[in-house]
Every structure is written in C-alpha cells, then in structure tokens.
Design a protein around this motif. Structure first.
Motif, short mmCIF file in Angstrom:
data_model
loop_
_atom_site.label_atom_id
_atom_site.label_comp_id
_atom_site.label_asym_id
_atom_site.label_seq_id
_atom_site.Cartn_x
_atom_site.Cartn_y
_atom_site.Cartn_z
N VAL A 162 -8.78 -82.32 -0.54
CA VAL A 162 -7.51 -82.59 0.34
C VAL A 162 -7.32 -84.01 0.03
CG1 VAL A 162 -6.95 -82.86 2.68
CG2 VAL A 162 -8.71 -81.10 2.09
N VAL A 163 -5.96 -84.07 -0.13
CA VAL A 163 -5.41 -85.43 -0.34
C VAL A 163 -4.58 -85.95 1.14
CG1 VAL A 163 -3.66 -86.80 -1.61
CG2 VAL A 163 -4.91 -85.31 -2.78
N THR A 219 -9.60 -73.96 -7.49
CA THR A 219 -9.69 -75.05 -6.45
C THR A 219 -8.17 -75.39 -5.92
OG1 THR A 219 -11.82 -76.06 -7.31
CG2 THR A 219 -10.42 -77.63 -5.81
N ALA A 220 -8.07 -75.07 -4.64
CA ALA A 220 -6.63 -75.72 -4.29
C ALA A 220 -6.55 -76.98 -3.56
CB ALA A 220 -6.27 -74.74 -3.22
N VAL A 221 -5.21 -77.71 -4.27
CA VAL A 221 -5.40 -79.09 -3.77
C VAL A 221 -4.27 -78.91 -2.27
CG1 VAL A 221 -4.26 -81.38 -4.45
CG2 VAL A 221 -5.44 -80.03 -5.93
N VAL A 222 -4.99 -79.50 -1.34
CA VAL A 222 -4.21 -79.54 0.01
C VAL A 222 -3.66 -81.15 0.06
CG1 VAL A 222 -4.28 -79.21 2.29
CG2 VAL A 222 -5.77 -78.01 0.84
N MET A 223 -2.20 -81.04 0.53
CA MET A 223 -1.96 -82.29 0.81
C MET A 223 -1.69 -82.40 2.44
SD MET A 223 1.09 -84.71 -0.69
CE MET A 223 1.02 -86.31 -0.35
N ILE A 224 -2.37 -83.38 2.90
CA ILE A 224 -2.11 -83.65 4.26
C ILE A 224 -1.06 -84.71 4.54
CG2 ILE A 224 -2.99 -84.22 6.64
CD1 ILE A 224 -5.45 -82.56 5.69
N ASN A 225 -0.07 -84.65 5.25
CA ASN A 225 0.90 -85.93 5.44
C ASN A 225 0.88 -86.04 6.89
OD1 ASN A 225 2.19 -86.49 2.75
ND2 ASN A 225 2.77 -84.13 3.00
N LYS A 280 -14.43 -79.85 -1.33
CA LYS A 280 -15.20 -80.55 -2.33
C LYS A 280 -15.00 -82.07 -2.23
CE LYS A 280 -15.19 -80.20 -7.09
NZ LYS A 280 -14.52 -79.58 -8.26
N HIS A 281 -13.80 -82.54 -2.19
CA HIS A 281 -13.68 -83.78 -2.20
C HIS A 281 -12.56 -84.12 -1.03
CE1 HIS A 281 -15.98 -85.08 -5.28
NE2 HIS A 281 -15.19 -84.26 -6.11
N TRP A 282 -12.37 -85.20 -0.37
CA TRP A 282 -11.29 -85.91 0.48
C TRP A 282 -10.81 -87.12 -0.19
CZ3 TRP A 282 -9.39 -84.28 5.19
CH2 TRP A 282 -9.91 -83.12 5.86
#
Ligand code: FAD
Length: 399
Positions: A91-92, A120-126, A169-171
């Motif tokens: 997650v970004v 792995t999916a990259v999630v963007m939280i704005n 896995k990561h923030w």
C-alpha cells in the motif's frame, strides 16, 4: 501574363512579432518574399527544418499537445499488468492535495513495484481526490479517503481495517509530509511495527536512509512500514496498471480524539519553500525589494528567489529555487524578473501554474509560463499591492 508576386508588409510585421495574436496563424505555412521577389524560407515557421535537418523549437504548444496525444496513445498500447486475485498487497499512501501526482507519489509507486512480485497488487490510497492517470503511474487498486476535515483517528481506523483485511507486505508513506508522516507513525505504533524512516534510495533489498547526522546514511533492512523521500526509486515504465477501485468495509463508530476547529492563519514566511503552495519569486529584474516583500505579504505568498538575487545579497540562501537550491512544488509560482535559466527551471518543473512577469517577451520563463505579463516588475507589484484589500491574499474585485 506572369503572376506578379507582391510583398505584404502587414504579414511581414506580424511574422516579426511572435506575440502578435495572428502570429501562429501566419507562421504555419508562410515563407518570406524578399524585395527581389525571391521566396525565402521563414526560419521562424513552426516545424521549420534547418539546412542541417534540425527541427526548430515549436513554441506554439502544438508540438507539446501532439506529444501529449502521442504519449497517451503510446500508454494505451503498453501491456496491461492485470491482477485478478492478488496473493499479496503493498500500500502506498499519499496525502498530497495536488490534482496531479507529485514526483514523490510516482517514486513511491515505483518503489512499491520494485518490491512487488507478479501476484502482488499495489494499492494507492489518496487522502484527496486526484485527476492524474493512476494507471500509468502504477496503481493496481486505488482508494480515496474523505479529507473534508482533519480526522487522523478515522483515517487511522481505515488504515487499520485495510491492514487487518489485506495484511499488506509493506506500507509506504512520504516521510516529510505532515499528515502522511504522522499517520505512518500512528499506524506503526498501533501495529507494534518498527518503521524504517527517511529512506533515500532502495537497492537490492535494503533502504539507504539518512542518519541522525545529515552527512551520514545507513543501510536498513526493510520493515512492514517504510517512510521514504523523493528519488527513493524510479517511477514505473513500460506497462500500465488497472487502477481499479479497492473496496473496504465501512469503518464506523470511531470516536475522534481530535476535533477539527478549522483553518488557522499562518505566516506564509514560516512555511518551508518545498511545502508551500503559493510562491512569489524574485530575480535580477526586481528594482525595489521593499516593494517585493510588501507584495508577497499582501498576496499571502511565500518568498522565493533566483540565484542571482541571492548572490547579490537581496534574499537569503534558503529562498533560492533551483538545481542548487530548493525544488518547489507550488500550485502557483509567480516569477518576477527571472529570466528562466535551466538551473532555475529545474527547481520548479512540478509547479502547477506558472505566472511570469518580465520585460523581455522572449525570455525562457515566459516560454515556460501559463500566463505572462510583459511589464516592469515595480509597476505590476505596486498594482497588486494597491489591489489588495489589506487582508492577506484577498484581492479586491478590481473589475
Ligand atoms: C552550476 C550552477 C548552478 C546554478 N543553480 C541555480 C539555481 O539553483 N537557481 C537559480 O535561480 N539559478 C542558478 N544558477 C544561475 C542561473 O544560471 C542564472 O544565472 C540565474 O538563474 C539568473 O537569475 P535571474 O533570472 O534572476 O537573473 P537574470 O538572468 O539577470 O534575469 C533577469 C530577468 O529580469 C528581467 N528584467 C529586467 N528588468 C526588469 C524589470 N524592470 N521588470 C521585469 N523584469 C525585468 C530580464 O528581462 C531578465 O529576464 C546556477 C548556475 C550554475 C552555473
């Protein structure tokens, strides 16, 4: 009878003046007719090919627009990275309130892809809604939080819910930003994770991070929560992603410990140059520095400067914008009496709207600007001071 070629003085006058409203229309296909009747190539014509085959710079914006269309078409033809059932998530989180993605946003997404495998999916939280294309920046999934008021408790609750549902896995957070940096630390405490902070460069499984002493850095193993700075990784290239929306369960029943009492007026002079959204920047074309300071105060702008203004002792070194100064990210950048040298332009590439005030209509800052004022700096700054109603940033309706 042979057709007699006649010169057109009006057309020639327009073609000599690139700022003439009809210049673009005339320059498209008009060559110059010389007094002897010879038809000469017009070297200022858009798309003109020199004898060496070098294409002249097209200042009309047509080439830029065409490049934009070409880039879009190229992006559409790039392979799509589609992840139907992700096995893992990274997650970004971005708290930027700019409609466009910032350099740091793209670097964080680039880092996420460096850490992601095929499943792995990259999630963007704005925190704020964005207009930029998240698919070409690398977001497999996207989520926008409600940022109508300052609400760290409810934002943290959403992040905790996502953590328990997806167990990423990561923030990845921006270290230096007020909301993102704070939320990252709140999340780290609530999850009992020791974050890696001030990450400067990712390489081969470790993050090179700034140390307590600014001249020192340290390589750290990755943790689940990473706080990073600009240029930590390269933005993605060569593929696009789905940027489909991420569904999370509603988070209800959070009793906020923090109450938003509304905005507080701050002195623009106290806002760091890299974070401020409105900059009035002065260069060698400023003739009255007292008026410049008065104008910045009247407009509610943070002051910036060119290197010449700094070297000449008119402004402190901390205000220098550019390659050897500060890289700024303002929504509005007003360049007063700044020629637009490449080293200065480098520091302001990501500014959203640039307004140039200069006596030289052909200078590079005018070419870069979205809006130009060709006039004396003191005259326009005085007019701006006069037009303000005394309140910071409040312009009278001048008509
Ligand atoms: C290694 C290196 C690093 C550098 N790093 C930086 C950097 O980080 N940042 C930076 O800014 N520069 C940097 N420079 C310097 C840069 O190359 C330019 O010299 C500098 O930006 C020019 O500053 P200026 O535009 O204020 O001055 P000038 O180039 O002198 O331009 C003044 C402008 O004011 C206009 N003008 C004159 N009178 C008026 C008036 N009355 N009203 C309105 N306009 C007027 C002129 O038309 C002109 O466009 C660097 C240079 C080097 C070699």
């Amino acid at each position: 009878m042979d057709e007699i070629k006649r010169r057109d003085p009006r057309k020639e006058h327009i073609l000599r003046n690139r700022l003439h409203p009809q210049y673009d229309e005339m320059a498209v296909d008009h060559d110059l007719l010389m007094s002897g009747g010879t038809n000469r190539k017009n070297p200022h014509k858009q798309g003109y090919l020199s004898a060496e085959g070098i294409k002249r710079i097209d200042r009309s914006g047509a080439a830029v627009a065409a490049a934009g269309v070409a880039k879009k078409q190229q992006e559409q033809s790039l392979p799509l990275r589609a992840i139907v059932n992700p096995s893992n998530y990274i997650v970004v989180f971005s708290d930027s309130d700019s409609a466009k993605l910032t350099v740091l946003d793209k670097d964080m997404l680039g880092l996420a892809h460096s850490l992601a495998d095929d499943g792995t999916a990259v999630v963007m939280i704005n925190l704020h809604s964005r207009e930029d294309d998240l698919a070409s920046a690398g977001a497999d999934r996207a989520l926008t939080l409600d940022a109508a008021s300052y609400s760290p408790d409810s934002w943290l609750a959403v992040l905790q819910t996502i953590d328990s549902e997806l167990f990423p896995k990561h923030w990845i957070f921006a270290d230096g930003t007020l909301v993102g940096g704070d939320l990252a630390r709140r999340l780290a405490v609530s999850l009992g994770v020791r974050p890696v902070t001030r990450g400067k460069l990712y390489a081969e499984g470790t993050l090179n991070c700034s140390g307590g002493d600014a001249s020192k850095s340290v390589n750290r193993k990755l943790s689940r929560i990473l706080l990073v700075e600009e240029q930590v990784a390269d933005p993605i290239a060569g593929f696009i992603t789905e940027a489909s929306s991420l569904d999370v369960a509603d988070v209800a029943g959070v009793i906020p410990k923090v109450t938003d009492l509304g905005g507080v007026a701050v002195d623009p002079a106290d806002i760091p140059l890299a974070e401020t959204r409105f900059i009035l920047s002065g260069g060698n074309g400023i003739r009255n520095w007292a008026l410049f300071h008065q104008c910045a105060q009247a407009l509610g702008a943070t002051e910036g400067a060119s290197r010449v203004a700094v070297d000449n002792g008119h402004m402190p070194r901390t205000t220098q914008v550019g390659a050897t100064g500060t890289y700024v990210n303002a929504k509005v950048y007003v360049a007063v009496g700044i020629s637009g040298a490449i080293q200065h332009l480098q520091g302001m590439t990501t500014c959203e709207t640039v307004i140039a005030l200069n006596t030289d209509a052909n200078c590079d800052m005018i070419k870069r600007a979205d809006l130009s004022i060709i006039a004396d700096s003191s005259e326009v700054m005085q007019a701006l001071v006069d037009a303000t109603s005394g309140g910071k940033g409040e312009l009278d309706d001048v008509g």
